[in-house]
Scaffold this active site. Structure first.
Site, PDB file in Angstrom:
ATOM      1  N   CYS A  86       0.829  -1.212   0.000  1.00 35.51           N
ATOM      2  CA  CYS A  86       0.000   0.000   0.000  1.00 35.51           C
ATOM      3  C   CYS A  86       0.866   1.266   0.000  1.00 35.51           C
ATOM      4  CB  CYS A  86      -0.992  -0.050   1.159  1.00 35.51           C
ATOM      5  SG  CYS A  86      -2.317   1.135   0.982  1.00 35.51           S
ATOM      6  N   HIS A 203      -3.615  -5.505   1.269  1.00 41.39           N
ATOM      7  CA  HIS A 203      -2.886  -5.699   2.525  1.00 41.39           C
ATOM      8  C   HIS A 203      -2.807  -7.174   2.912  1.00 41.39           C
ATOM      9  CE1 HIS A 203      -2.459  -1.508   3.937  1.00 41.39           C
ATOM     10  NE2 HIS A 203      -3.537  -1.285   3.197  1.00 41.39           N
ATOM     11  N   GLU A 205      -1.020  -8.489   5.117  1.00 43.79           N
ATOM     12  CA  GLU A 205      -0.845  -8.632   6.572  1.00 43.79           C
ATOM     13  C   GLU A 205      -2.186  -8.566   7.307  1.00 43.79           C
ATOM     14  OE1 GLU A 205      -0.436  -5.936   4.941  1.00 43.79           O
ATOM     15  OE2 GLU A 205      -1.058  -4.197   6.142  1.00 43.79           O
TER      16      GLU A 205
END
Lengths: 230, 81
Positions: A86, A203, A205
């Site tokens: 990002c 994302h 994560e």
């Protein structure tokens, strides 16, 4: 292996990324303060999501002048693995480690939602545990993810199989309707020529544990781990 | 010395914010407005450099910092004659 998570003022996914690399996947992980000049012998540098320097001027535009970015540039030149997520992707574009730039999303909205992504190449250090055509469900959260590059660059990316992720629907169909932010050729993630620097807007994560409703992001980190241990 | 630098998107780059402003103006009846491009403005005070250095430094900082040359262009002018 050892992950290094860069921390800029305004990073806000640094701890999530640390959590996945360290607690979920069980690998040594360190924070790398943006003002330091020491990459601490990590095997992979991750530029996390967030709003480095409040996105002032342009997303990633001030972060690229952070002292540690000199070392990150040299590290990448030597073949070290660098992953930009990002805002980290936006910093890599501003640094010129990846080609192109980000424009504001086509609908001028901050998009915070799950999207489907089609995995386009699994011969990279970041995707070797995935399958070509695999559909990943990951969250996005950005205002400026509308990827832009000159037609010549887009040609090059296509010919060299450097587009790694494209926005698609649940069945893997890539179309303008499924291109949430208006990105050129629905590009959500791409890699450099040498194959050691990758950036993506979604994302991983935030979707590496079942409790967060998707584990599809794990494959990115697991690929890196597999590559380093191979 | 005082300069004003105007940064805007290159013609080849779509400017969705400018388009939205144009549509809003059309809604208000200003149909004669053909196009709107939105940009950024910087006013910078400088001291201790020559005119010649100024001519070099403004494009330099504009290329390096104020714009992303992939998508943006700039023009600049002196504000103090």
């Amino acid at each position: 292996m050892k992950f290094g998570i860069v921390v800029f003022p305004g990073s806000n996914c640094d701890r999530d990324t640390f959590h996945v690399c360290n607690h979920v996947l069980g690998h040594k992980t360190v924070y790398l303060w943006h003002k330091s000049h020491d990459l601490q012998d990590v095997d992979c540098v991750i530029l996390p999501g967030g709003f480095s320097y409040g996105d002032y001027l342009r997303p990633g535009a001030i972060g690229k002048f952070s002292p540690l970015m000199n070392e990150v540039g040299e590290y990448a030149d030597k073949g070290g693995l660098v992953l930009g997520i990002c805002n980290g992707f936006q910093v890599l574009l501003e640094l010129g480690l990846l080609p192109g730039a980000m424009l504001r999303n086509k609908n001028l909205k901050f998009l915070c939602q799950f999207v489907h992504l089609r995995l386009e190449d699994n011969k990279t250090a970041f995707t070797r545990k995935a399958k070509i055509g695999q559909i990943l469900r990951m969250p996005i959260a950005h205002f400026d993810g509308n990827y832009y590059a000159d037609p010549g660059i887009l040609d090059e990316l296509r010919k060299e199989n450097r587009v790694i992720l494209r926005y698609c629907d649940a069945n893997g169909l890539v179309s303008e309707d499924n291109n949430v932010n208006g990105s050129a050729e629905s590009i959500a993630g791409l890699i450099n020529k040498k194959g050691n620097v990758m950036g993506l807007m979604p994302h991983p994560e935030r979707c590496s544990e079942q409790i967060l409703s998707s584990e599809d992001g794990r494959v990115i980190f697991e690929s890196v781990i597999d590559f380093i241990h191979a | 010395m005082k300069v004003r630098i105007l940064v805007s998107f290159k013609e080849s780059v779509l400017d969705p914010q400018g388009q939205t402003v144009k549509h809003a103006l059309h809604t208000l009846g200003y149909d004669f407005i053909k196009n709107v491009r939105q940009g950024k403005l910087f006013e910078i005070d400088l001291d201790g450099i020559s005119e010649k250095e100024l001519e070099k430094i403004i494009p330099e900082i504009s290329d390096k910092v104020l714009t992303n040359p992939i998508i943006e262009k700039f023009t600049w002018e002196r504000l103090d004659g």
